[in-house]
Enzyme design. Structure first.
Site, mmCIF file in Angstrom:
data_model
loop_
_atom_site.group_PDB
_atom_site.id
_atom_site.type_symbol
_atom_site.label_atom_id
_atom_site.label_comp_id
_atom_site.label_asym_id
_atom_site.label_seq_id
_atom_site.Cartn_x
_atom_site.Cartn_y
_atom_site.Cartn_z
ATOM 1 N N ASP A 91 0.837 -1.200 0.000
ATOM 2 C CA ASP A 91 0.000 0.000 0.000
ATOM 3 C C ASP A 91 0.875 1.254 0.000
ATOM 4 O OD1 ASP A 91 -1.906 2.081 0.619
ATOM 5 O OD2 ASP A 91 -3.218 0.525 1.403
ATOM 6 N N SER A 141 -7.053 4.119 -1.578
ATOM 7 C CA SER A 141 -6.944 2.665 -1.497
ATOM 8 C C SER A 141 -8.263 1.946 -1.733
ATOM 9 C CB SER A 141 -6.385 2.260 -0.121
ATOM 10 O OG SER A 141 -5.068 2.710 0.031
#
Length: 527
Positions: A91, A141
């Site tokens: 991430d 995200s």
């Protein structure tokens, strides 16, 4: 001028000795951007390792390049069916983060660092993924998870729904025709085992992309749905979807953090912390009840010791929630109760490997992103190294002939590597030169973030502290994502399809093609 490539070994040794003293004295080359002239700047430097003496000779580089060419020419393209697929998601793992992390790793091993290779950087095939979302140049995200897991681009802040669904559109998210299923669901439909492993809350945006359909990524509990002035009895929250709905309730291995999302605010968890739910439901108990009714073996775990002792051969379902919130940063964790991403990955693979039909596994190194948001580059680099260890574990436990491993990121960040620091310069420290204001600057810095300050003397800062916040150019409450393309690394069947630059939503279509799942074209169609 005589080329160093023609020097004798003694000449090279003398040159390196002089260079070493030059570095110790702090005399470093810098370039004037206006005149294109190189000048010397002076500032205190620590002694750093020297590069390999063989690098002074052109033969070193020619031999290395020819070796790489030979390896690439000899590599056979794998075009069989992928029994297993593992998707690793770093991430916020931007390309500058990759470069800085390999230097960080190499320097921790006593090398100059720049030449170091992270485990997945040795994978044979690489491409670039375009990360923008339908309504945003820079992704978050949530919408990106819908792309790399569901194969469809969506709006920022939404998960598992197409772009017709706007933020907070509860009615739209409940419409099945607007929902986007993921490769995890496609794999379950094909009889494969599935797993989700993360260092964040298991209900956080990235892992939620594998199993949920929500109009707001923040709806991890019923309390957050209510905070958005929506009815939690109508809009199922992410934790509820994981435990009660398909495909969440059928996931064989769930490992990460986020116990508070499953427990009532009136209850305390195993470590004495309160839950977040307002519906008085214990979703962990609900998960256990579901497994009992189905007559399957299961284990709920909350610490590292329990994970180490679980009988992987006799356990079909595992729910491991090792922290009330996100898992702590590895370098800061002193609890002894938190498993590493590598350890969780190993367990997940071994549990699911019992299925003769294979498996799909999603593994996220999620705290890289959080460290960047706080402009704590040291933590981001260390979490990247931990992520690379997990990838290496997966490579060790699988066969390239039947397992497709894909490593990528959801979006970039604004951290950059700048200046002209000398080879081997500590990646976490000063760049070795000063600005026109005669003040030094860091090699790593951010375009924006909470660490903004007017220019000051960084040489007085404790940059060895992992919690040190690196300089930011624009004051914000939190550093933002970047809109850069991100890298995709792959090995295994059909990994060569990840070549060139492509839309992020292309990623799961290749995985589905290789493993013969989903409703699109697959390698099995021609057999």
């Amino acid at each position: 001028m005589v080329s160093p490539a023609t020097w004798s070994p003694w000449g090279v040794a003398i040159f390196l000795l002089v260079t070493s003293n030059w570095v110790r004295s702090g005399k470093l080359a810098s370039r004037n951007q206006d005149t294109d002239h190189w000048t010397l700047a002076t500032h205190t430097q620590t002694v750093r390792p020297l590069h390999d003496v063989r690098e002074m000779d052109a033969e070193y580089w020619n031999t290395g390049a020819q070796s790489t060419l030979h390896q690439k020419l000899a590599r056979r393209l794998l075009t069989g069916r992928a029994k297993n697929v593992i998707l690793f998601l770093g991430d916020g793992l931007s390309i500058p983060t990759l470069a800085a992390s390999r230097a960080y790793l190499g320097q921790s091993q006593g090398h100059t660092g720049e030449e170091t290779v992270l485990s997945f950087e040795a994978f044979p095939h690489t491409g670039l993924s375009k990360t923008y979302c339908v309504d945003s140049q820079v992704a978050d995200s949530a919408c990106s998870a819908t792309a790399y897991l569901g194969g469809v681009k969506a709006n920022i802040g939404t998960i598992g729904v197409m772009a017709k669904v706007k933020l907070n559109d509860c009615k739209g998210m409940r419409n099945a025709s607007n929902q986007v299923t993921s490769i995890l669901k496609w794999s379950q439909d094909a009889g494969k085992s599935t797993g989700v492993v993360t260092t964040t809350r298991v209900t956080h945006a990235s892992p939620a992309g594998a199993y949920s359909y929500v109009a707001n990524r923040n709806w991890e509990t019923d309390a957050e749905v209510r905070n958005s002035k929506q009815d939690p009895e109508v809009c199922d929250d992410i934790a509820e979807q994981l435990v009660n709905n398909s495909p969440g309730k059928n996931i064989k291995v769930i490992l990460g953090g986020g116990r508070k999302q499953f427990r009532s605010k009136n209850a305390v968890d195993e470590e004495g912390g309160p839950g977040r739910r307002t519906d008085n439901v214990d979703l962990i108990a609900s998960w256990e009840t579901d497994k009992k009714k189905r007559g399957v073996s299961y284990k709920y775990l909350w610490n590292k010791g329990q994970l180490a002792r679980v009988d992987m051969n006799k356990t079909e379902f595992i729910l491991g929630l090792f922290s009330r919130d996100h898992l702590p940063y590895k370098i800061l964790d002193t609890s002894g109760t938190i498993p590493t991403l590598e350890e969780m990955t190993r367990v997940a693979i071994r549990v699911m490997n019992k299925n003769p039909n294979g498996y799909f596994l999603f593994v996220e190194g999620g705290r890289i992103d959080h460290a960047h948001h706080d402009t704590k580059a040291h933590l981001a680099l260390d979490e990247t190294v931990e992520f690379a260890k997990a990838v290496q574990a997966a490579a060790d436990l699988t066969d390239e002939e039947d397992t497709l491993i894909v490593v990528t990121a959801d979006h970039a960040h604004t951290m950059s590597i700048s200046g002209y620091p000398s080879r081997g310069n500590d990646i976490l420290h000063l760049a070795g030169t000063s600005g026109v204001d005669r003040l030094p600057y860091a090699t790593l810095s951010y375009a924006n973030g909470k660490s903004y300050k007017p220019r000051y003397d960084l040489s007085k800062e404790n940059m060895n502290d992992p919690n040190y916040r690196y300089p930011a150019a624009v004051p914000l409450s939190s550093e933002t994502h970047g809109g850069d393309d991100v890298a995709v690394f792959a090995r295994g069947p059909w990994s060569h399809l990840y070549a060139g630059t492509f839309e992020q939503n292309f990623i799961p279509h290749v995985m589905a093609y290789a493993s013969c799942v989903g409703k699109g074209r697959t390698v099995c169609d021609k057999k």
